[in-house]
Design an enzyme around this catalytic site. Structure first.
Site: not given
Ligand SMILES: [Zn+2]
Length: 272
Positions: A2-3
């Protein structure tokens, strides 16, 4: 992994479900999930706290608790938060359960087991937040900020964009997308970038991240929203994970290289 857009999506999902809820009881099922603490000490410390707000800094989730403390969460590779009616028993990858006042449970589940939950007295006392660069969606991140920092660095631009001290929240997927949109080769030395290229990187960073948030993030592996739906931005990726496919702009086959152990995708035809 996840960014920024994926973490922001999780934060927005959680905010509406758990704000104002009191943690009546907690159980931690894996010691590694709570570094610097033990499952028992962590559960005892958080019990009775009320969740005042859920926010994001870089790829961290911050749960502001009352009485005063902060739960800092990081999803790393596969961490997920789910809010549900209590299942009869924890699933194999559940790492922590938090029983809420409304009868639901906040579940932290993490298949790869790199995600972390940590308690701090306040956000200003979290050293790892102090070293982070600006948030890319704030006015602090502009060409005036970025240009001199790139000028002073001989690092390749793509790995440098992943450096959370330079700018917070950009990860591997969006770095490839941002450089493609900016027509900049990922192998370029940061100091070789011209002002207008830096300006393009700033603008494309903002545009792509905002668009990814609007589509609830990118689910290329196992990212899920709080309601377990996938994000949708993977349908709008231009180059990431598209080796050998024709460039959407010039039709030259896209290439993949490895920079600092991470895959980078780009077009030799239209990135300079
Ligand atoms: Zn191209």
């Amino acid at each position: 992994m996840p960014e920024l857009p994926e973490v922001e999506t999780v934060v927005r999902g959680l905010r509406s479900l758990i704000t104002g809820q009191t943690i009546q009881r907690a159980e931690v099922y894996r010691e590694k999930t709570v570094p610097g603490s033990t499952p028992q000490a962590f559960a005892a410390a958080i019990q009775g706290h009320t969740i005042k707000s859920v926010t994001r800094r870089a790829k961290y989730l911050l749960f502001q608790l009352e009485p005063n403390s902060v739960l800092l969460g990081h999803l790393r590779m596969t961490g997920k938060f789910v809010v549900a009616d209590p299942p009869s028993e924890p699933a194999p990858h559940d790492r922590a359960w938090f029983w809420l006042g409304n009868g639901q449970v906040l579940i932290f589940t993490d298949m790869r087991n790199f995600g972390t939950l940590e308690l701090f007295p306040s956000a200003t006392e979290i050293p790892k937040l102090q070293v982070l660069g600006p948030e890319p969606l704030t006015e602090d991140f502009d060409a005036r900020y970025l240009y001199p920092r790139l000028k002073a660095s001989s690092k390749e631009i793509k790995p440098f964009l992943l450096d959370q001290r330079l700018v917070a929240g950009i990860g591997n997927i969006y770095a490839s997308e941002i450089l493609f949109a900016s027509s900049v080769l990922p192998q370029r030395s940061s100091h070789s970038l011209k002002k207008k290229e830096v300006q393009a990187i700033v603008e494309n960073t903002r545009r792509i991240l905002l668009s990814a948030i609007e589509y609830n993030g990118t689910s290329v592996s196992d990212f899920r929203q709080v309601d377990e739906k996938t994000g949708e931005f993977q349908n709008f990726l231009q180059v990431y994970d598209k080796e050998s496919q024709p460039c959407p702009r010039c039709e030259v086959p896209l290439q993949r290289i490895v920079q600092q152990q991470r895959s980078t995708f780009f077009c030799i035809g239209c990135q300079k």
